[in-house]
Design a protein around this motif. Sequence first.
Motif, PDB file in Angstrom:
ATOM      1  N   LEU A  87     -54.845  -7.749 -56.513  1.00 50.87           N
ATOM      2  CA  LEU A  87     -55.100  -7.380 -55.373  1.00 50.87           C
ATOM      3  C   LEU A  87     -54.692  -5.742 -55.151  1.00 50.87           C
ATOM      4  O   LEU A  87     -55.527  -5.180 -54.652  1.00 50.87           O
ATOM      5  N   ASP A  88     -53.528  -5.456 -55.858  1.00 52.62           N
ATOM      6  CA  ASP A  88     -53.237  -4.061 -55.789  1.00 52.62           C
ATOM      7  C   ASP A  88     -52.103  -3.736 -56.752  1.00 52.62           C
ATOM      8  O   ASP A  88     -51.079  -4.195 -56.675  1.00 52.62           O
ATOM      9  N   PRO A  89     -52.705  -2.897 -57.855  1.00 53.78           N
ATOM     10  CA  PRO A  89     -53.985  -2.586 -58.115  1.00 53.78           C
ATOM     11  C   PRO A  89     -54.967  -3.756 -58.279  1.00 53.78           C
ATOM     12  O   PRO A  89     -54.874  -4.787 -58.381  1.00 53.78           O
ATOM     13  N   GLU A  90     -56.321  -3.467 -58.114  1.00 54.37           N
ATOM     14  CA  GLU A  90     -57.332  -4.219 -58.094  1.00 54.37           C
ATOM     15  C   GLU A  90     -57.912  -4.646 -59.772  1.00 54.37           C
ATOM     16  O   GLU A  90     -58.391  -3.438 -60.400  1.00 54.37           O
ATOM     17  N   ASN A  91     -57.828  -5.774 -60.156  1.00 54.26           N
ATOM     18  CA  ASN A  91     -58.272  -6.156 -61.390  1.00 54.26           C
ATOM     19  C   ASN A  91     -58.372  -7.635 -61.358  1.00 54.26           C
ATOM     20  O   ASN A  91     -58.084  -8.396 -60.447  1.00 54.26           O
ATOM     21  N   LEU A  92     -58.853  -8.119 -62.668  1.00 53.31           N
ATOM     22  CA  LEU A  92     -59.154  -9.412 -62.782  1.00 53.31           C
ATOM     23  C   LEU A  92     -58.891 -10.002 -64.278  1.00 53.31           C
ATOM     24  O   LEU A  92     -59.358  -9.240 -65.153  1.00 53.31           O
ATOM     25  N   THR A  93     -57.969 -10.810 -64.339  1.00 53.47           N
ATOM     26  CA  THR A  93     -57.448 -11.262 -65.747  1.00 53.47           C
ATOM     27  C   THR A  93     -57.631 -12.718 -65.905  1.00 53.47           C
ATOM     28  O   THR A  93     -57.686 -13.450 -64.927  1.00 53.47           O
ATOM     29  N   LEU A  94     -57.747 -13.044 -67.192  1.00 55.61           N
ATOM     30  CA  LEU A  94     -57.800 -14.527 -67.498  1.00 55.61           C
ATOM     31  C   LEU A  94     -57.030 -14.822 -68.662  1.00 55.61           C
ATOM     32  O   LEU A  94     -57.185 -14.360 -69.653  1.00 55.61           O
ATOM     33  N   ASP A  95     -55.974 -15.583 -68.385  1.00 48.81           N
ATOM     34  CA  ASP A  95     -55.028 -16.284 -69.661  1.00 48.81           C
ATOM     35  C   ASP A  95     -55.549 -17.409 -70.247  1.00 48.81           C
ATOM     36  O   ASP A  95     -56.023 -18.518 -69.460  1.00 48.81           O
TER      37      ASP A  95
END
Length: 459
Positions: free
Chosen positions: A362-370
């Motif tokens: 959310l802050d910082p804005e990112n998208l990760t997948l483990d």
Amino acid sequence: MIERLAIFGATGDLTGRYLLPGLAALRAAGQLGDGFRLTGAGREDWDGDEFRRWATAQLDRHAEEFPVSARQAVVSSSDYLQADVTDPAAVAAVVAGDEPVAAYLALPPAVFPAAVTALHEAHLPPGSRIVLEKPFGEDLDSAIELNRLLADLVPEQAVFRVDHFLAMTTVQNVLGTRLANRMLEPVWNATHIAEIDIVWEESLALEGRASYYDGTGALKDMLQNHLLQLLCLVAMEPPISLGERDLRDRKLDVLRSVRPLTDADIVRRTRRARYTSGRIGDRDVPAYTGETGVDTARRTETFAEVELELDNWRWPGTVFRLRTGKALRRDRKEVAVHFRHVPHLPLGHSGETVPNVLRFGLDPENLTLDLTGIGAHAHTFVPLTLTARIDPPGLPAYGRLLRDVLDGNAALSIRGDEAEEAWRVLSPVLSAWSKDVVPLEEYPAGSVGPGPRQREGPG
């Protein structure tokens, strides 16, 4: 589009840090015309020139990324009136005119009822709108009464109970990622997802906000509104459309499905704590109780955690863990979706396997997948992380919020029944905590929070 904005509480931190920069962003994007007018109202004995000098300083400090011309346009469009928000005559002077006005209550929640009553007696121009910051009320009873006052003033569609979290790009991506990707929606349920963490942890301490925070606490300040809104977007059924009615109806369904918490549940599934003195990075932080303006008798928490379950077809057995805290070792602001382990692995494998975790930063804005992948050697599993970059939003959250208010788009604001239902979810927790059913723990500033506790969670 409404072209008049009146901010009550215009000399406060919310206006200087967020609302004025939001207006500058709209102006820079060409979404705020030359006819726009801002009237600030506050307790300070200022005139228009003093307010404009203050606004210029705030914009120079908090909105330097926007062109000087946009910032100057916002300042030149503004005026100021000293006003007691509980005085109908003073309020009437602020909103006077034939054109509709958006009245923004950038005020403490305790003042909302008196301010709304004064607006009613001030006779708002037809087509006007009311904007209220979170939290909406101080408990269930006050939220119900405030809704009654608002219903006597303007139609529900003209009430904007705003939460800037809902205007954040990544928050909206939570819903978009779910609904626009065929590979995710079929597994977005309890069969595949074990638990979901909704977390807003800050290294920031009180930082001079005792006058507000000590009377509110972490549960009301963050969890009751912001994090419950994220829960709605994560858990809701796909809406027919993203329009105001459909989106709000599905969010309300989520809150209504939250399993009521008994006293035994509250003991097992909630935690509260506050920070003692410690060190965060290179700075020493005093204990919360040593901060100026803190009343130790209130026993205000700076850390809150609640585990919830939903009684519906999609989510039986999935745990939703909402957690927030201040003065922690690091910032962690994310929605983390923990998928269940695969039911079987091939014989003869070696190495580490990890459950899949989809994280919306959310802050910082990112998208990760483990996830788990194949290592350098055959049959060897290794953990992998995929990261997606999210382009910066065209408008900051408060820019989008203000645009929706002026345009009359209420889809991302909170409807009255939803605001009440959110209080119903957590009212048992507030009541139990006020009776010390759950102990108030402590954690050193700069730590990861209160120490581990044996928790008996649902299956």
